[in-house]
Design an enzyme around this catalytic site. Structure first.
Site, PDB file in Angstrom:
ATOM      1  CB  CYS A  52       6.429 136.743  22.974  1.00 11.84           C
ATOM      2  SG  CYS A  52       5.408 137.822  23.994  1.00 11.84           S
ATOM      3  CG  ASP A  59       9.716 138.025  20.225  1.00 11.02           C
ATOM      4  OD1 ASP A  59       8.849 138.505  19.477  1.00 11.02           O
ATOM      5  OD2 ASP A  59       9.582 137.943  21.456  1.00 11.02           O
ATOM      6  CB  VAL A  74      33.440 133.517  24.108  1.00  8.82           C
ATOM      7  CG1 VAL A  74      33.285 134.017  22.684  1.00  8.82           C
ATOM      8  CG2 VAL A  74      32.286 132.603  24.483  1.00  8.82           C
ATOM      9  CD  GLU A  75      34.161 126.345  21.899  1.00  8.59           C
ATOM     10  OE1 GLU A  75      34.344 126.250  20.663  1.00  8.59           O
ATOM     11  OE2 GLU A  75      33.082 126.069  22.463  1.00  8.59           O
ATOM     12  CB  SER A  76      33.085 130.245  18.372  1.00  6.22           C
ATOM     13  OG  SER A  76      33.737 129.149  17.791  1.00  6.22           O
ATOM     14  CG  HIS A  93      12.651 142.276  22.264  1.00  6.83           C
ATOM     15  ND1 HIS A  93      12.297 140.974  21.976  1.00  6.83           N
ATOM     16  CD2 HIS A  93      11.866 143.039  21.481  1.00  6.83           C
ATOM     17  CE1 HIS A  93      11.352 140.963  21.058  1.00  6.83           C
ATOM     18  NE2 HIS A  93      11.060 142.207  20.748  1.00  6.83           N
TER      19      HIS A  93
END
Length: 154
Positions: A52, A59, A74-76, A93
């Site tokens: 937060c 959070d 995307v390369e993980s 958030h």
């Protein structure tokens, strides 16, 4: 690892420290092995954490990322490191969820991408955040994200 198409990767195949912040995290991509074929890729991060920005308290969220790749995946490991870099990052958030989605979209230039951020209650109120690049393409099976609304104990 092949020295051709993967030679640009800097994090895969060795020990890599968690980045200090999302701004310093390196998000890497690899060529799509099926260019021209539309299919959906899903990543789920059920234990995503950030802080937060007001209180510094943790959070927690369940993130679901779906995308239809164009020329890139995307390369993980780099995605895992990017998500982990939020552990000590203070942001709301909405900023975390949409920021991750935009970062992926900017890096991958996918045909379509969506992210669902299912945040656990803060102050007694769960917050869910959703963002996508456009309308999902016709003819691609895109399953429901499968995360029910927060119900607590009831």
């Amino acid at each position: 690892m092949s020295d051709d198409i993967y030679s640009h990767l800097t994090q895969l195949g060795g020990e890599t420290k968690l980045p200090n912040s999302p701004d310093t995290a390196v998000l890497e991509r690899v060529p799509n092995p099926h260019p021209g074929t539309q299919y959906c890729v899903r990543f789920v991060a059920p234990e995503f954490t950030s802080l937060c920005p007001m209180t510094g308290q943790p959070d927690f969220a369940h993130l679901v990322i779906d995308y239809v790749p164009g020329d890139w995946l995307v390369e993980s490991k780099s995605l895992k490191l990017l998500l982990g870099s939020y552990r000590n990052h203070g942001d709301f958030h909405e900023a975390c969820t949409v920021g991750i989605g935009k970062r992926l979209a900017d890096t991958l230039n996918p045909i379509w991408l969506r992210i669902g951020g299912y945040w656990y209650p803060r102050g007694g109120i769960p917050i869910d955040v959703f963002w996508q690049t456009s309308t999902a393409p016709d003819g691609v099976w895109i399953p429901d994200q499968g995360v029910p609304p927060y119900r607590g104990r009831g």
